[in-house]
Scaffold this motif. Structure first.
Motif, PDB file in Angstrom:
ATOM      1  N   GLU A  70       0.816  -1.207   0.000  1.00 14.96           N
ATOM      2  CA  GLU A  70       0.000   0.000   0.000  1.00 14.96           C
ATOM      3  C   GLU A  70       0.855   1.264   0.000  1.00 14.96           C
ATOM      4  O   GLU A  70       0.543   2.242  -0.677  1.00 14.96           O
ATOM      5  CB  GLU A  70      -0.908  -0.009   1.233  1.00 14.96           C
ATOM      6  CG  GLU A  70      -1.942   1.103   1.262  1.00 14.96           C
ATOM      7  CD  GLU A  70      -2.991   0.968   0.168  1.00 14.96           C
ATOM      8  OE1 GLU A  70      -3.547   2.006  -0.239  1.00 14.96           O
ATOM      9  OE2 GLU A  70      -3.253  -0.163  -0.275  1.00 14.96           O
ATOM     10  N   LYS A  71       1.944   1.244   0.758  1.00 17.65           N
ATOM     11  CA  LYS A  71       2.795   2.433   0.841  1.00 17.65           C
ATOM     12  C   LYS A  71       3.465   2.725  -0.498  1.00 17.65           C
ATOM     13  O   LYS A  71       3.662   3.882  -0.874  1.00 17.65           O
ATOM     14  CB  LYS A  71       3.845   2.250   1.938  1.00 17.65           C
ATOM     15  CG  LYS A  71       4.648   3.504   2.225  1.00 17.65           C
ATOM     16  CD  LYS A  71       5.441   3.405   3.512  1.00 17.65           C
ATOM     17  CE  LYS A  71       4.561   3.637   4.719  1.00 17.65           C
ATOM     18  NZ  LYS A  71       5.357   3.789   5.962  1.00 17.65           N
ATOM     19  N   PHE A  72       3.807   1.674  -1.220  1.00 20.10           N
ATOM     20  CA  PHE A  72       4.404   1.831  -2.549  1.00 20.10           C
ATOM     21  C   PHE A  72       3.433   2.568  -3.471  1.00 20.10           C
ATOM     22  O   PHE A  72       3.795   3.539  -4.145  1.00 20.10           O
ATOM     23  CB  PHE A  72       4.735   0.444  -3.115  1.00 20.10           C
ATOM     24  CG  PHE A  72       5.340   0.446  -4.491  1.00 20.10           C
ATOM     25  CD1 PHE A  72       6.709   0.560  -4.659  1.00 20.10           C
ATOM     26  CD2 PHE A  72       4.547   0.321  -5.621  1.00 20.10           C
ATOM     27  CE1 PHE A  72       7.280   0.553  -5.933  1.00 20.10           C
ATOM     28  CE2 PHE A  72       5.098   0.312  -6.894  1.00 20.10           C
ATOM     29  CZ  PHE A  72       6.470   0.426  -7.043  1.00 20.10           C
ATOM     30  N   ALA A  73       2.185   2.109  -3.486  1.00 25.98           N
ATOM     31  CA  ALA A  73       1.171   2.737  -4.337  1.00 25.98           C
ATOM     32  C   ALA A  73       0.891   4.171  -3.894  1.00 25.98           C
ATOM     33  O   ALA A  73       0.766   5.080  -4.718  1.00 25.98           O
ATOM     34  CB  ALA A  73      -0.113   1.917  -4.311  1.00 25.98           C
ATOM     35  N   SER A  74       0.813   4.376  -2.584  1.00 30.27           N
ATOM     36  CA  SER A  74       0.536   5.714  -2.062  1.00 30.27           C
ATOM     37  C   SER A  74       1.647   6.690  -2.423  1.00 30.27           C
ATOM     38  O   SER A  74       1.393   7.862  -2.731  1.00 30.27           O
ATOM     39  CB  SER A  74       0.368   5.650  -0.542  1.00 30.27           C
ATOM     40  OG  SER A  74       0.093   6.918  -0.009  1.00 30.27           O
ATOM     41  N   SER A  75       2.881   6.207  -2.408  1.00 24.32           N
ATOM     42  CA  SER A  75       4.019   7.055  -2.766  1.00 24.32           C
ATOM     43  C   SER A  75       3.891   7.555  -4.199  1.00 24.32           C
ATOM     44  O   SER A  75       4.108   8.739  -4.484  1.00 24.32           O
ATOM     45  CB  SER A  75       5.323   6.268  -2.598  1.00 24.32           C
ATOM     46  OG  SER A  75       6.418   7.015  -3.060  1.00 24.32           O
ATOM     47  N   ILE A  76       3.519   6.661  -5.103  1.00 27.65           N
ATOM     48  CA  ILE A  76       3.381   7.043  -6.512  1.00 27.65           C
ATOM     49  C   ILE A  76       2.188   7.971  -6.709  1.00 27.65           C
ATOM     50  O   ILE A  76       2.273   8.984  -7.412  1.00 27.65           O
ATOM     51  CB  ILE A  76       3.226   5.787  -7.395  1.00 27.65           C
ATOM     52  CG1 ILE A  76       4.463   4.889  -7.272  1.00 27.65           C
ATOM     53  CG2 ILE A  76       3.016   6.180  -8.855  1.00 27.65           C
ATOM     54  CD1 ILE A  76       4.327   3.545  -7.957  1.00 27.65           C
ATOM     55  N   MET A  77       1.065   7.635  -6.070  1.00 24.34           N
ATOM     56  CA  MET A  77      -0.143   8.436  -6.246  1.00 24.34           C
ATOM     57  C   MET A  77       0.017   9.851  -5.703  1.00 24.34           C
ATOM     58  O   MET A  77      -0.690  10.763  -6.111  1.00 24.34           O
ATOM     59  CB  MET A  77      -1.323   7.748  -5.553  1.00 24.34           C
ATOM     60  CG  MET A  77      -1.798   6.485  -6.242  1.00 24.34           C
ATOM     61  SD  MET A  77      -2.490   6.813  -7.875  1.00 24.34           S
ATOM     62  CE  MET A  77      -3.993   7.673  -7.437  1.00 24.34           C
ATOM     63  N   ASN A  78       0.928  10.028  -4.767  1.00 25.96           N
ATOM     64  CA  ASN A  78       1.128  11.353  -4.189  1.00 25.96           C
ATOM     65  C   ASN A  78       2.316  12.090  -4.792  1.00 25.96           C
ATOM     66  O   ASN A  78       2.832  13.041  -4.200  1.00 25.96           O
ATOM     67  CB  ASN A  78       1.263  11.248  -2.671  1.00 25.96           C
ATOM     68  CG  ASN A  78      -0.084  11.091  -1.998  1.00 25.96           C
ATOM     69  OD1 ASN A  78      -0.871  12.029  -1.934  1.00 25.96           O
ATOM     70  ND2 ASN A  78      -0.378   9.884  -1.524  1.00 25.96           N
ATOM     71  N   CYS A  79       2.747  11.638  -5.964  1.00 21.83           N
ATOM     72  CA  CYS A  79       3.652  12.442  -6.777  1.00 21.83           C
ATOM     73  C   CYS A  79       2.778  13.234  -7.738  1.00 21.83           C
ATOM     74  O   CYS A  79       1.971  12.655  -8.466  1.00 21.83           O
ATOM     75  CB  CYS A  79       4.613  11.553  -7.569  1.00 21.83           C
ATOM     76  SG  CYS A  79       5.517  12.450  -8.857  1.00 21.83           S
ATOM     77  N   PHE A  80       2.923  14.555  -7.742  1.00 19.76           N
ATOM     78  CA  PHE A  80       2.029  15.397  -8.539  1.00 19.76           C
ATOM     79  C   PHE A  80       2.644  15.826  -9.862  1.00 19.76           C
ATOM     80  O   PHE A  80       2.114  16.694 -10.547  1.00 19.76           O
ATOM     81  CB  PHE A  80       1.586  16.595  -7.706  1.00 19.76           C
ATOM     82  CG  PHE A  80       1.008  16.175  -6.383  1.00 19.76           C
ATOM     83  CD1 PHE A  80      -0.119  15.374  -6.336  1.00 19.76           C
ATOM     84  CD2 PHE A  80       1.626  16.515  -5.201  1.00 19.76           C
ATOM     85  CE1 PHE A  80      -0.638  14.941  -5.123  1.00 19.76           C
ATOM     86  CE2 PHE A  80       1.118  16.087  -3.987  1.00 19.76           C
ATOM     87  CZ  PHE A  80      -0.019  15.299  -3.942  1.00 19.76           C
TER      88      PHE A  80
END
Length: 396
Positions: A70-80
């Motif tokens: 989950e943290k991996f996905a969250s890291s990518i999703m929170n790159c703007f």
């Protein structure tokens, strides 16, 4: 015992190759210089959300040493995808591009499923932005013409973009009339409507590449000398097309030709303006410029909008208290949640209640649309939102 190797599921060779050759994934030395300019890191205060942290995750995932969670996905999703990291990186590594490519990796599929479904169903841009609160304009189509070889010597083709095309035709009309006011005969096009950015951000890399190839083919028909982009986010995407194809391939060479013809509208306007400045009739206005990330960082970085505004008589140009730029498309994708984009824009909205601002100049189509939606909800704020072209045309 050595750590067990994990085979990244569906990490296809296209993505792997682009990560290595275009994003230069393995050239990142993890120095951390990028963290100081990253909106995401500034907000979350965690290394996982810094460009360095993401690149370390991507390197481990690509080599099979990381099972993403989950943290991996969250890291990518929170790159703007603002590009600030690449503007300060001392190496050829490109964290912004790597983050966009990793959206097509399997760990992101469940997070992007709803957006992908909407795009696959053909609901972008109309359904997407109608749901966000924009009203579809029936007048847009009257400004669009089929692509054909340009007959005029200057060879200017104006690209409006899907958002302006569907919802803000007044910005197309203003830009078109302004170019004509300077003595040119631009062409508008229905052959190329969307640059493909929504598909790239949604992790639909194959669809994005198909759109890119179709756009390249359509632009080649018109053989323009200059393609003026009314939306800088679109310009940045067009200029990035070569990153997604082999450099020496037929497609790669065509993408490079297209990228070399792309210009952001304010840069062109700044060069043309001196000959017409005496004809401008400006009222006294308090103006604030909402700088898009696509003009602050990356391949389209320019200060021409702020220089133009400051050079015009009778305009009092203000700045936001924060120096943060506004991401374009991510503003719609993530702007309603508790993240850096929401914080930045909410702070700006709060300032409007304190300031007597007549006009907010928002050059990026996505940020301009966002402002219009938000101000419709706040009738007590009397500021109006305008593109640079709309403001200029009101002065002739």
């Amino acid at each position: 015992m050595p750590p067990k190797k994990i085979t990244p599921p569906l990490m296809d060779e296209t993505i792997r190759s682009l990560l290595e050759k275009s994003a230069n994934l393995n050239r990142c030395v993890l120095c951390g210089k990028c963290a100081s300019v990253c909106l995401s890191f500034k907000h979350f205060k965690s290394e996982v959300f810094s460009p360095r942290g993401r690149m370390a995750l991507f390197q481990s995932y690509s080599s099979g040493n990381l099972e993403p969670g989950e943290k991996f996905a969250s890291s990518i999703m929170n790159c703007f995808a603002c590009g600030a990291c690449e503007s300060v990186c001392p190496t050829p590594a490109r964290p912004r591009l790597a983050g966009l490519l990793m959206r097509s990796a399997p760990p992101l599929s469940q997070h992007l499923a709803k957006l992908q479904k909407s795009l696959k169903a053909g609901n972008f841009p109309v359904g997407f932005f109608k749901a966000a609160g924009l009203k579809l304009s029936p007048a847009a189509a009257s400004f669009i013409q089929p692509l054909a070889p340009l007959k005029h010597a200057e060879g200017i083709l104006y690209f409006a973009g899907c958002l302006s095309d569907s919802f803000m035709p007044e910005s197309i009309r203003a830009a078109w009339n302004l170019i004509q006011q300077f003595g040119y005969n631009p062409q508008l096009s229905s052959g190329v409507v969307c640059c493909g950015a929504p598909y790239l951000f949604a992790g639909l890399l194959a669809d994005f590449c198909r759109i890119a190839l179709a756009n390249i083919k359509e632009f080649e028909k018109a053989r323009p000398k200059t393609i003026l982009c009314g939306c800088p986010s679109c310009a940045a995407v067009f200029k990035s097309y070569p990153d997604f194809f082999e450099k020496n391939s037929k497609e790669g060479k065509a993408a490079l030709r297209l990228a070399s013809r792309i210009a952001v509208f304010p840069d062109w306007l700044e060069k043309a303006l001196p000959s017409k400045k005496a004809l401008l009739s400006l009222e006294n206005l308090n103006v604030i410029y909402d700088e898009p990330c696509s003009l602050k960082y990356g391949v389209c970085a320019t200060k021409s909008p702020s220089r133009i505004l400051k050079s015009l008589p009778s305009l009092h140009v203000e700045k936001w208290r924060e120096d943060d730029c506004t991401p374009g498309l991510p503003l719609f994708l993530y702007g309603k949640s508790n993240n850096p984009i929401a914080q930045i824009q909410n702070a700006k909205l709060a300032q409007l209640k304190e300031k007597a601002v007549d006009v907010i100049v928002a050059e990026d189509s996505f940020s301009r649309a966002w402002w219009r939606i938000e101000l419709m909800k706040r009738p007590s704020i009397k500021s109006r939102v305008s593109s640079l072209a709309e403001l200029m045309m009101s002065c002739f």
